[in-house]
Structure formats: structure tokens, C-alpha cells
Design a protein around this motif. Structure first.
Motif, PDB file in Angstrom:
ATOM      1  N   LEU A  38     -17.443  20.057  -3.053  1.00  0.00           N
ATOM      2  CA  LEU A  38     -16.352  20.085  -3.904  1.00  0.00           C
ATOM      3  C   LEU A  38     -16.194  21.464  -4.629  1.00  0.00           C
ATOM      4  O   LEU A  38     -15.226  21.852  -5.338  1.00  0.00           O
ATOM      5  CB  LEU A  38     -16.304  19.025  -4.789  1.00  0.00           C
ATOM      6  N   ALA A  39     -17.444  22.071  -4.711  1.00  0.00           N
ATOM      7  CA  ALA A  39     -17.383  23.423  -5.452  1.00  0.00           C
ATOM      8  C   ALA A  39     -16.624  24.376  -5.006  1.00  0.00           C
ATOM      9  O   ALA A  39     -16.197  25.525  -5.469  1.00  0.00           O
ATOM     10  CB  ALA A  39     -18.989  23.931  -5.532  1.00  0.00           C
ATOM     11  N   VAL A  40     -16.216  24.144  -3.527  1.00  0.00           N
ATOM     12  CA  VAL A  40     -15.189  25.108  -2.779  1.00  0.00           C
ATOM     13  C   VAL A  40     -13.899  25.268  -3.489  1.00  0.00           C
ATOM     14  O   VAL A  40     -13.256  26.034  -3.916  1.00  0.00           O
ATOM     15  CB  VAL A  40     -14.887  24.631  -1.171  1.00  0.00           C
ATOM     16  N   VAL A  41     -13.334  24.029  -4.281  1.00  0.00           N
ATOM     17  CA  VAL A  41     -12.338  23.846  -5.017  1.00  0.00           C
ATOM     18  C   VAL A  41     -11.892  24.862  -6.183  1.00  0.00           C
ATOM     19  O   VAL A  41     -11.018  25.721  -6.168  1.00  0.00           O
ATOM     20  CB  VAL A  41     -11.736  22.599  -5.321  1.00  0.00           C
ATOM     21  N   PRO A  42     -13.058  24.970  -7.188  1.00  0.00           N
ATOM     22  CA  PRO A  42     -12.896  26.043  -8.125  1.00  0.00           C
ATOM     23  C   PRO A  42     -12.915  27.240  -7.580  1.00  0.00           C
ATOM     24  O   PRO A  42     -12.175  28.169  -7.974  1.00  0.00           O
ATOM     25  CB  PRO A  42     -13.807  25.720  -9.164  1.00  0.00           C
ATOM     26  N   ALA A  43     -14.049  27.614  -6.684  1.00  0.00           N
ATOM     27  CA  ALA A  43     -14.244  28.740  -6.052  1.00  0.00           C
ATOM     28  C   ALA A  43     -12.847  29.464  -5.352  1.00  0.00           C
ATOM     29  O   ALA A  43     -12.560  30.688  -5.530  1.00  0.00           O
ATOM     30  CB  ALA A  43     -15.220  28.695  -5.021  1.00  0.00           C
ATOM     31  N   THR A  44     -11.937  28.544  -4.838  1.00  0.00           N
ATOM     32  CA  THR A  44     -10.718  29.110  -4.141  1.00  0.00           C
ATOM     33  C   THR A  44      -9.743  29.284  -5.310  1.00  0.00           C
ATOM     34  O   THR A  44      -9.018  30.376  -5.011  1.00  0.00           O
ATOM     35  CB  THR A  44     -10.230  27.833  -3.122  1.00  0.00           C
ATOM     36  N   LEU A  45      -9.628  28.542  -6.289  1.00  0.00           N
ATOM     37  CA  LEU A  45      -8.511  28.848  -7.344  1.00  0.00           C
ATOM     38  C   LEU A  45      -8.997  30.279  -7.957  1.00  0.00           C
ATOM     39  O   LEU A  45      -8.072  31.008  -8.335  1.00  0.00           O
ATOM     40  CB  LEU A  45      -8.730  27.618  -8.477  1.00  0.00           C
ATOM     41  N   MET A  46     -10.324  30.602  -8.145  1.00  0.00           N
ATOM     42  CA  MET A  46     -10.692  31.802  -8.701  1.00  0.00           C
ATOM     43  C   MET A  46     -10.317  32.977  -7.827  1.00  0.00           C
ATOM     44  O   MET A  46      -9.947  33.982  -8.230  1.00  0.00           O
ATOM     45  CB  MET A  46     -12.231  31.741  -9.005  1.00  0.00           C
ATOM     46  N   PHE A  47     -10.678  32.906  -6.528  1.00  0.00           N
ATOM     47  CA  PHE A  47     -10.162  33.766  -5.666  1.00  0.00           C
ATOM     48  C   PHE A  47      -8.740  34.131  -5.569  1.00  0.00           C
ATOM     49  O   PHE A  47      -8.391  35.532  -5.539  1.00  0.00           O
ATOM     50  CB  PHE A  47     -10.660  33.295  -4.275  1.00  0.00           C
ATOM     51  N   ILE A  48      -7.892  33.002  -5.697  1.00  0.00           N
ATOM     52  CA  ILE A  48      -6.439  33.270  -5.671  1.00  0.00           C
ATOM     53  C   ILE A  48      -5.986  33.945  -6.576  1.00  0.00           C
ATOM     54  O   ILE A  48      -5.039  34.577  -6.891  1.00  0.00           O
ATOM     55  CB  ILE A  48      -5.762  31.753  -5.294  1.00  0.00           C
ATOM     56  N   GLY A  49      -6.429  33.414  -8.132  1.00  0.00           N
ATOM     57  CA  GLY A  49      -6.273  33.833  -9.128  1.00  0.00           C
ATOM     58  C   GLY A  49      -6.348  35.454  -9.548  1.00  0.00           C
ATOM     59  O   GLY A  49      -5.960  36.101 -10.310  1.00  0.00           O
ATOM     60  N   GLY A  50      -7.779  35.582  -8.885  1.00  0.00           N
ATOM     61  CA  GLY A  50      -8.010  37.164  -8.810  1.00  0.00           C
ATOM     62  C   GLY A  50      -7.051  38.011  -8.268  1.00  0.00           C
ATOM     63  O   GLY A  50      -6.898  39.219  -8.810  1.00  0.00           O
ATOM     64  N   LEU A  51      -6.390  37.622  -7.249  1.00  0.00           N
ATOM     65  CA  LEU A  51      -5.339  38.330  -6.625  1.00  0.00           C
ATOM     66  C   LEU A  51      -4.159  38.699  -7.367  1.00  0.00           C
ATOM     67  O   LEU A  51      -3.636  39.723  -7.228  1.00  0.00           O
ATOM     68  CB  LEU A  51      -4.789  37.736  -5.402  1.00  0.00           C
ATOM     69  N   PHE A  52      -3.829  37.926  -8.355  1.00  0.00           N
ATOM     70  CA  PHE A  52      -2.635  38.084  -9.251  1.00  0.00           C
ATOM     71  C   PHE A  52      -3.031  38.553 -10.459  1.00  0.00           C
ATOM     72  O   PHE A  52      -2.102  38.444 -11.300  1.00  0.00           O
ATOM     73  CB  PHE A  52      -1.747  36.853  -9.347  1.00  0.00           C
ATOM     74  N   LEU A  53      -4.424  38.680 -10.816  1.00  0.00           N
ATOM     75  CA  LEU A  53      -4.847  39.083 -12.247  1.00  0.00           C
ATOM     76  C   LEU A  53      -4.475  40.383 -12.675  1.00  0.00           C
ATOM     77  O   LEU A  53      -4.907  41.349 -11.727  1.00  0.00           O
ATOM     78  CB  LEU A  53      -6.217  38.928 -12.157  1.00  0.00           C
ATOM     79  N   PRO A  54      -3.756  40.913 -13.527  1.00  0.00           N
ATOM     80  CA  PRO A  54      -3.183  42.430 -14.133  1.00  0.00           C
ATOM     81  C   PRO A  54      -4.502  43.025 -14.595  1.00  0.00           C
ATOM     82  O   PRO A  54      -5.271  42.438 -15.223  1.00  0.00           O
ATOM     83  CB  PRO A  54      -2.075  41.817 -14.994  1.00  0.00           C
ATOM     84  N   GLU A  55      -4.342  44.368 -14.554  1.00  0.00           N
ATOM     85  CA  GLU A  55      -5.284  45.084 -15.369  1.00  0.00           C
ATOM     86  C   GLU A  55      -5.181  45.328 -16.702  1.00  0.00           C
ATOM     87  O   GLU A  55      -3.785  44.883 -17.151  1.00  0.00           O
ATOM     88  CB  GLU A  55      -5.169  46.529 -14.843  1.00  0.00           C
ATOM     89  N   THR A  56      -6.204  45.241 -17.614  1.00  0.00           N
ATOM     90  CA  THR A  56      -5.831  45.443 -19.026  1.00  0.00           C
ATOM     91  C   THR A  56      -5.402  46.811 -19.460  1.00  0.00           C
ATOM     92  O   THR A  56      -5.383  47.805 -18.973  1.00  0.00           O
ATOM     93  CB  THR A  56      -7.228  45.109 -19.866  1.00  0.00           C
ATOM     94  N   PRO A  57      -4.746  46.974 -20.517  1.00  0.00           N
ATOM     95  CA  PRO A  57      -4.236  48.161 -21.121  1.00  0.00           C
ATOM     96  C   PRO A  57      -5.456  49.066 -21.019  1.00  0.00           C
ATOM     97  O   PRO A  57      -5.259  50.373 -20.760  1.00  0.00           O
ATOM     98  CB  PRO A  57      -3.761  47.768 -22.334  1.00  0.00           C
ATOM     99  N   ASN A  58      -6.687  48.749 -21.622  1.00  0.00           N
ATOM    100  CA  ASN A  58      -7.781  49.473 -21.716  1.00  0.00           C
ATOM    101  C   ASN A  58      -8.198  49.960 -20.365  1.00  0.00           C
ATOM    102  O   ASN A  58      -8.587  51.399 -20.342  1.00  0.00           O
ATOM    103  CB  ASN A  58      -9.098  48.727 -22.037  1.00  0.00           C
ATOM    104  N   SER A  59      -8.181  49.311 -19.406  1.00  0.00           N
ATOM    105  CA  SER A  59      -8.555  49.921 -17.940  1.00  0.00           C
ATOM    106  C   SER A  59      -7.643  50.679 -17.488  1.00  0.00           C
ATOM    107  O   SER A  59      -7.888  51.650 -17.131  1.00  0.00           O
ATOM    108  CB  SER A  59      -8.679  48.538 -16.903  1.00  0.00           C
ATOM    109  N   LEU A  60      -6.209  50.511 -17.507  1.00  0.00           N
ATOM    110  CA  LEU A  60      -5.138  51.222 -17.176  1.00  0.00           C
ATOM    111  C   LEU A  60      -5.365  52.509 -18.026  1.00  0.00           C
ATOM    112  O   LEU A  60      -5.208  53.862 -17.130  1.00  0.00           O
ATOM    113  CB  LEU A  60      -3.800  50.611 -17.390  1.00  0.00           C
ATOM    114  N   VAL A  61      -5.555  52.892 -19.185  1.00  0.00           N
ATOM    115  CA  VAL A  61      -5.537  54.226 -19.593  1.00  0.00           C
ATOM    116  C   VAL A  61      -6.885  54.820 -19.424  1.00  0.00           C
ATOM    117  O   VAL A  61      -6.561  56.095 -19.016  1.00  0.00           O
ATOM    118  CB  VAL A  61      -5.791  53.838 -21.424  1.00  0.00           C
ATOM    119  N   GLU A  62      -8.035  54.155 -19.150  1.00  0.00           N
ATOM    120  CA  GLU A  62      -9.242  55.026 -18.681  1.00  0.00           C
ATOM    121  C   GLU A  62      -8.887  55.272 -16.980  1.00  0.00           C
ATOM    122  O   GLU A  62      -9.110  56.567 -16.678  1.00  0.00           O
ATOM    123  CB  GLU A  62     -10.375  53.762 -18.450  1.00  0.00           C
ATOM    124  N   GLN A  63      -8.061  54.874 -16.450  1.00  0.00           N
ATOM    125  CA  GLN A  63      -7.563  55.302 -15.070  1.00  0.00           C
ATOM    126  C   GLN A  63      -6.490  56.492 -15.129  1.00  0.00           C
ATOM    127  O   GLN A  63      -5.975  56.902 -14.209  1.00  0.00           O
ATOM    128  CB  GLN A  63      -7.224  54.318 -14.237  1.00  0.00           C
TER     129      GLN A  63
END
Length: 345
Positions: free
Chosen positions: A46-71
Motif C-alpha cells: 500500500l506504500a505505492v499509493v502515497p508514492a504515486t501521489l507524490m510523483f504526480i504532485g511533483g509534476l505540478f509543483l511550481p518553482e519558488t520565487p527564490n529558485s526562479l531568481v537564482e535561475q
């Protein structure tokens, strides 16, 4: 990305969701323990369930302002900052980010810079002290081995799992308490108050076990219940203080030029002591018996002293201005002022 006035509350969401995950895992273990002989496979699978949710969520996660400024993506950074602040009036904060990024870019080796004299407060408190002490409370040992520990106190296998679930439920309650108190009472107050509580609980548990348990003595059920309650109170104190603050405070005190390196060291030190305590706890419990709880009490006393003398209050202080706290501290100002004098020269 959180505004300074609610940064503690937002940061505690990490601790809350982690604790909810631990509680859910315990409930799953309790149920699958009743399914023979393949229940443990279901529990692991059942650990597959949260792992899948984390993977999908990571695809939609935006960059932080700090990170974008550094780039160098200043317009994107400004757009994200406007979105997360909910206002167009972000010029002053955005300029602080740009200036901090320029200072960070001038640092060629962040790990070497982390060990520079001017960063000694962050190294001692954030990178080493707090993450190490977070594990030396003995909290993770109690969580890892709660079923074994409760069984040794005379509870049955099923009852020990229930007791373990109780301690994890206490963690969830404590995380909610921490969310509402971190920005109200401050980090230092929560750490010091909880250290006093945890010290008392560990001493009482250790002394009780020394007098009433072992060498052929059977622990009365009523006294065993009292010990479970004391351990739950210990968990409650930890869960609103050293648990979340061990992550919150380090995330607040590193300057941008050493933040990535600093947070990496925080995680490394935390996991190192997690593994060390996990490997040593059962052996220590067998040899020291009740003494293991007195040992943790002594460590908690040392941790409280560490916070009292070395950690300034970071509540509602913008991250870009935390360095000013070191200049006002009785010890750390010596390190920061030495650097400032050399810079002026």
C-alpha cells in the motif's frame, strides 16, 4: 514562500502531514496484522499509493520565487511572488530576494562557506545541534519500537499495536497544537517548555521502572497504563516542539548563499542520528533497562540548556534579516562582528 508572520504555521503543515501518515500507517498495520499469512505484504504494497501521489504532485509543483531568481527568471519569479502573496505590492520583498541572490551567486563554494567563521551560528545551531538533538530525545526510538516496548511491559501483541497507535495519534494532535502556537508563543518558548516536560516524564518513567519492573517483578496493569499515558504525554510535548522546530528553525536561519548546503547537512545529520539511535536503542534498552530513559532525560536537559543559551527567537523575523539576531546575541556577535570588521577594512 510563506510570509514571515505565518511562516511557522505553514511550515508545520510538513510535520502535521508526516504525523498523519505515520498514524495511517499504524492503523493499516493494525488491520493487516489480522490477515494471515499475507497481511504484511498488503501493508508494504500500500506504500505505492502515497508514492504515486507524490510523483504526480511533483509534476505540478511550481518553482519558488527564490529558485526562479537564482535561475535569472526575474519576471517569472515576480509573477509567482504576486500569486503567493495575493497582492501586487511586492517590490520591496522582490528586491530583497534579488539582492540576496546576487550575494549568494558571489559564493563559489557554499559547503566551504557554511564552515566560515561568520556562519558559525547557523552551523552549530541549524546544521548540527537541532537535527542531532531532535533524534537524541529518543522520540524516534519510542515510535520505532513502541510495540516491542509495550509488549515488554506486559501488553499483548494486539494491545501493543493499539498503544503504538495512541502515541502516533498524540503526534498528530501535537502537530496541530504546534501550528497554532509556533507564531504566537515563539520557537524558544516551545522548545524550552517542552524540554522541561520531557525531562520530567523520562525521569518518572525511568524511576518507576527501576522500582517496580524487572528481576522477576511483574508490572501491574494499572501502572503499565500510567506509563503508556506518560509516554503519550512525552510524545505530545515532543510533537509540538522538537519534532517540528527541528525542521522549522534551520529553514529560517540559513542565508540564501548557504541555504541549500545547510539544509542538505541538516537532513544528513538528522538521518545519521536517526539510524544511530535506531540501531543502538534495543541493545541499550536490554543493557541499561530503565537507565535508557534516564539517559534520554539527561540528553533532554542538555538540549534545553543548548536552546536557552544559544538560540535567539526567530518568530516573525524575515529570513533576509535573521543575520541581525546574531549581532545582538551575547556569543554569536563575536563571530559576526569579527567578519564585519574585516569586511570594513
Amino acid at each position: 514562500m510563506a510570509p514571515a508572520k505565518i511562516r511557522g504555521t505553514v511550515n508545520q503543515l510538513f510535520q502535521l502531514t508526516t504525523c498523519i501518515g505515520i498514524l495511517v500507517a499504524n492503523l493499516i498495520n493494525y488491520k493487516t496484522d489480522q490477515i494471515h499469512p499475507w497481511g504484511w505484504r498488503l501493508s508494504l504494497g500500500l506504500a505505492v499509493v502515497p508514492a504515486t501521489l507524490m510523483f504526480i504532485g511533483g509534476l505540478f509543483l511550481p518553482e519558488t520565487p527564490n529558485s526562479l531568481v537564482e535561475q535569472g527568471k526575474l519576471e517569472e519569479a515576480k509573477a509567482v511572488l504576486i500569486k503567493v502573496r495575493g497582492t501586487n505590492n511586492i517590490e520591496a520583498e522582490f528586491q530583497d530576494l534579488v539582492e540576496a541572490s546576487e550575494a549568494a551567486r558571489a559564493v563559489k563554494n557554499p559547503f566551504r562557506n557554511l564552515f566560515a567563521r561568520r556562519n558559525r551560528p547557523q552551523l552549530v545551531i541549524g546544521a548540527i545541534g537541532l537535527p542531532a538533538f531532535q533524534q537524541l530525545t529518543g522520540m524516534n526510538s519510542i515510535l520505532f519500537y513502541a510495540p516491542v516496548m509495550f509488549q515488554s511491559l506486559g501488553f499483548g501483541g494486539s494491545a501493543s499495536l493499539i498503544s503504538s497507535t495512541m502515541t502516533n495519534a498524540a503526534l498528530v494532535i501535537a502537530a496541530i497544537m504546534s501550528m497554532y502556537s509556533a507564531d504566537k508563543f515563539g520557537r524558544r518558548f516551545l522548545l524550552l517548555e517542552a524540554s522541561f516536560e520531557m525531562f520530567c516524564y523520562m525521569v518518572v518513567v525511568g524511576v518507576t521502572l527501576a522500582l517496580k519492573f524487572g528481576e522477576g517483578k511483574e508490572l501491574p496493569k494499572s501502572l503499565g497504563l500510567v506509563l503508556v499515558i506518560l509516554i503519550c504525554l512525552f510524545v505530545l510535548a515532543y510533537g509540538r516542539s522538537w519534532g517540528p522546530m527541528g525542521w522549522l528553525v534551520p529553514s529560517e536561519i540559513f542565508p540564501l548563499e548557504t541555504r541549500s548546503a545547510g539544509q542538505s547537512v541538516v537532513v544528513c545529520v538528522n538521518l545519521f542520528f536517526t539510524a544511530l539511535i535506531a540501531q543502538c536503542f534495543l541493545v541499550s534498552l536490554c543493557h541499561l533497562k530503565y537507565g535508557i530513559f534516564l539517559l534520554f532525560a539527561g540528553l533532554v536537559f542538555g538540549m534545553g540548556s543548548f536552546v536557552y543559551f544559544l538560540l535567539p527567537e526567530t518568530k516573525q523575523v524575515p529570513i533576509e534579516e535573521v543575520y541581525l539576531l546574531w549581532r545582538q546575541h551575547w556569543l554569536w556577535k563575536r563571530y559576526v562582528e569579527d567578519h564585519d570588521e574585516k569586511t570594513d577594512q
